[in-house]
Structures are given as structure tokens and as C-alpha cells.
Design an enzyme around this catalytic site. Sequence first.
Site, PDB file in Angstrom:
ATOM      1  N   GLU A 265       0.917  -1.055   0.030  1.00  0.00           N
ATOM      2  CA  GLU A 265       0.086   0.021   0.014  1.00  0.00           C
ATOM      3  C   GLU A 265       0.731   1.365  -0.091  1.00  0.00           C
ATOM      4  O   GLU A 265       0.309   2.371  -0.552  1.00  0.00           O
ATOM      5  CB  GLU A 265      -0.820   0.112   1.246  1.00  0.00           C
ATOM      6  CG  GLU A 265      -1.954  -0.916   1.161  1.00  0.00           C
ATOM      7  CD  GLU A 265      -3.284  -0.410   0.123  1.00  0.00           C
ATOM      8  OE1 GLU A 265      -2.997  -0.310  -0.943  1.00  0.00           O
ATOM      9  OE2 GLU A 265      -4.565  -0.032   0.729  1.00  0.00           O
TER      10      GLU A 265
ATOM     11  N   THR B 253      -5.883  12.821  -4.360  1.00  0.00           N
ATOM     12  CA  THR B 253      -5.493  12.519  -3.059  1.00  0.00           C
ATOM     13  C   THR B 253      -4.898  13.757  -2.242  1.00  0.00           C
ATOM     14  O   THR B 253      -5.169  13.737  -1.268  1.00  0.00           O
ATOM     15  CB  THR B 253      -4.458  11.402  -3.192  1.00  0.00           C
ATOM     16  OG1 THR B 253      -4.976  10.377  -4.268  1.00  0.00           O
ATOM     17  CG2 THR B 253      -4.051  10.669  -1.686  1.00  0.00           C
TER      18      THR B 253
HETATM   19  P1  ADP Z   1      -9.075   3.368  -3.756  1.00  0.00           P
HETATM   20  O1  ADP Z   1      -9.390   4.691  -3.816  1.00  0.00           O
HETATM   21  O2  ADP Z   1      -9.891   2.319  -4.480  1.00  0.00           O
HETATM   22  O3  ADP Z   1      -8.846   2.671  -2.289  1.00  0.00           O
HETATM   23  P2  ADP Z   1      -6.305   3.466  -4.036  1.00  0.00           P
HETATM   24  O4  ADP Z   1      -6.064   4.752  -3.410  1.00  0.00           O
HETATM   25  O5  ADP Z   1      -6.422   2.301  -2.938  1.00  0.00           O
HETATM   26  O6  ADP Z   1      -7.878   3.174  -4.396  1.00  0.00           O
HETATM   27  O7  ADP Z   1      -5.463   2.944  -5.067  1.00  0.00           O
HETATM   28  C1  ADP Z   1      -5.178   3.703  -6.188  1.00  0.00           C
HETATM   29  C2  ADP Z   1      -3.677   4.025  -6.566  1.00  0.00           C
HETATM   30  O8  ADP Z   1      -2.927   2.856  -6.450  1.00  0.00           O
HETATM   31  C3  ADP Z   1      -3.710   4.392  -7.972  1.00  0.00           C
HETATM   32  O9  ADP Z   1      -2.833   5.630  -7.954  1.00  0.00           O
HETATM   33  C4  ADP Z   1      -3.256   3.318  -8.842  1.00  0.00           C
HETATM   34  O10 ADP Z   1      -2.267   3.482  -9.995  1.00  0.00           O
HETATM   35  C5  ADP Z   1      -2.088   2.573  -7.676  1.00  0.00           C
HETATM   36  N1  ADP Z   1      -1.968   1.293  -7.944  1.00  0.00           N
HETATM   37  C6  ADP Z   1      -0.915   0.523  -7.917  1.00  0.00           C
HETATM   38  N2  ADP Z   1      -1.153  -0.704  -8.043  1.00  0.00           N
HETATM   39  C7  ADP Z   1      -2.517  -1.111  -8.106  1.00  0.00           C
HETATM   40  C8  ADP Z   1      -3.280  -2.317  -8.409  1.00  0.00           C
HETATM   41  N3  ADP Z   1      -2.837  -3.274  -8.586  1.00  0.00           N
HETATM   42  N4  ADP Z   1      -4.673  -2.122  -8.314  1.00  0.00           N
HETATM   43  C9  ADP Z   1      -5.242  -0.716  -8.207  1.00  0.00           C
HETATM   44  N5  ADP Z   1      -4.491   0.365  -8.080  1.00  0.00           N
HETATM   45  C10 ADP Z   1      -3.128   0.031  -8.016  1.00  0.00           C
END
Ligand code: ADP
Length: 306
Positions: A128, A181
Site C-alpha cells: 500500500e 489524493t
Molecule cells: P481506492 O481509492 O480504491 O482505495 P487506492 O487509493 O487504493 O484506490 O489505489 C489507487 C492507486 O494505487 C492508483 O494510483 C493506482 O495507480 C495505484 N495502484 C498500483 N497498483 C495497483 C493495483 N494493483 N490495483 C489498483 N491500484 C493500484
Amino acid sequence: MDTVRVFCPATIANISCGFDVLGLCLDAVGDEMIIKKVDRPGVVITKITGQDLPLETEKNVAGVAALAMLNALKSDAGFEIEIHKGIKAGSGIGSSAASAAGAVFGINKLLNEPFTKAELVAFAAEGEKIASGVAHADNVAPALLGGFTLVRSCDPLDVIAIPVPDELMAVVIHPQIEVRTEDSRAVLKENIPLKKAIVQWGNVGALVAALYSNDYELLSRSLHDEIVEPHRSILIPGFDKLKKAALKAGALGCGISGSGPSIFALTKGETNAKEVASAMKNAYADFDIQHDIHISKINTKGTVVI
Ligand code: ADP
């Protein structure tokens, strides 16, 4: 066994009063991953469908989480990963967490489970780091373990699994807008007035007590956020209208899922979940914004082999 197919569920983090500590696991939305043990050491992401995301191991949370785990084992095993995204990235329902959880869960299976699911949370949280800059566990913990989880401490990691009342359901609406973000961070206040903090920890404690005692009324009274929602909700068009509509339709509570833009409501039973979903859909009809709606049971299993 040299190949495993895994379901990696979406999750809701924060759940109103539990900013950065509470999370729950959904079962109607998720990704699938296929993980294969190969002779060549290292981790290669061979395919991603459904979303445009980096294939490079070090830029994808799945790759980073997998490497963190293999480093801890000092293993020179090799793996190929396919990711089939059902969760939109940046939706606020743990898109990156699902991939981090799926990678470590699948590899652990193929290595004959050197780690428990609870131990895998730390490696998934490492993944993460590249999505959000910090190794946070509020999405990966429920994604792996299922149900509700509370991250009591990140360092050292201390995650508590909390029971889920049988009839609890979640409704999630994902307005397809981008909330940057940096904006969702910038609106947070550095300091919290003591009065607000007291209300907040009263609610967090009560929410946990409600889950243990199946007390839906107490759960409803506790689903309140003094600290983050008043500021972050400004970034989500229609938030107040949606929340009012969900509560009027009988939802136990309604708030921002993770850092948004998704909005969640919790309900008692499926009939009410459907009513709440339709009320939210109607309330959003005036806004010319594409959106998905999910109605989901709380997933008590977390990441599983399928
Ligand atoms: P959410 O808002 O659904 O929680 P996140 O903030 O967890 O989404 O994640 C999105 C970010 O993580 C994006 O910048 C994306 O490019 C990056 N990322 C890297 N690898 C992954 C992956 N396998 N799946 C989703 N997002 C990814």
C-alpha cells in the site's frame, strides 16, 4: 499445486468514526488474480485487465507486497501474477488493497502457508506504500481477514477482527469523479479540538460494542464522524443530499468510503439495503455524474481461493 485463482474483495475503510483504524470487507465487488509458481526467481506481473495500471513489479502494489513477503522469507521462489480488476482504481473502496491482499494470499498458498492470514497483513500493507505513501492496513486487514477489523496500532502491527451482525448489509455508490489524493489530504485539519475528539472516541468504542452485541440501534447512533467527514464531504458533489436520502430510507448510517469519492450506507437486512440503494440512486438523478451502485453482504471470509 502450482497455480491458484483468488478472489480479492473490495473494502470500506474508516466507517464514519474510525478514521484510519476501522474497515469492513464487501463481497459483491472484487478483483480476481491468478498466481503461478515458476522456476525463474522474482515476481512478474504478466497481465492486467479491467483497469489501466502499471505492470512493473515495483510500481504495482501487488508486486511490492509480494516482494516484501518473499524478502521476509529470504525466498528465491518465482511467481507470475495476472490481475483482473473488478474494482476501479481511486474509487475509495480499496482497489489497491485488494491487489496487495490477493498477491500475498496467493503466494502464501503456493508456498504451503508459511504465514497465517493475520501475518500477511503487514506485507500487504507494505504494498500500500506505493499507492498512498504510507504502509496503512485499514483496507488490507479487512480484505484479507474479512468482516470488520480494527487496526489498534500500525507499529507494531496489531489488528483486531470484530464479529459482524448477521443481517448487516452495505450499499456503496461510486460517483465517477476524480478526487485528487492531495485535495482529500489537504482538507484534513492537523489539530482536533478536545470536545470533538471526545465525541469521536465515544462513537468508536460504541460502534465496536454494537458489533459485538448485535445492537443495530447503537450501531446506528455510533455511525457519526465529527472529524473528517465535515471537511472531506465538500469534495463529493451531492454528498449531503445522498446521505439525507439514505437515512430517510432507513439506513443505519452513511458516510464517505475511505478517502472517497464512494459513499457507503449500512443497513439492517437486504430489503432495506435495496430501498436505500434506490433512494440514493434517485437522489443522484439530478447530478449529471455517472455512478455505480453496489449492494453487498459483509464478507466474513476475506480473500479466498476460487
Ligand atoms: P481506492 O481509492 O480504491 O482505495 P487506492 O487509493 O487504493 O484506490 O489505489 C489507487 C492507486 O494505487 C492508483 O494510483 C493506482 O495507480 C495505484 N495502484 C498500483 N497498483 C495497483 C493495483 N494493483 N490495483 C489498483 N491500484 C493500484
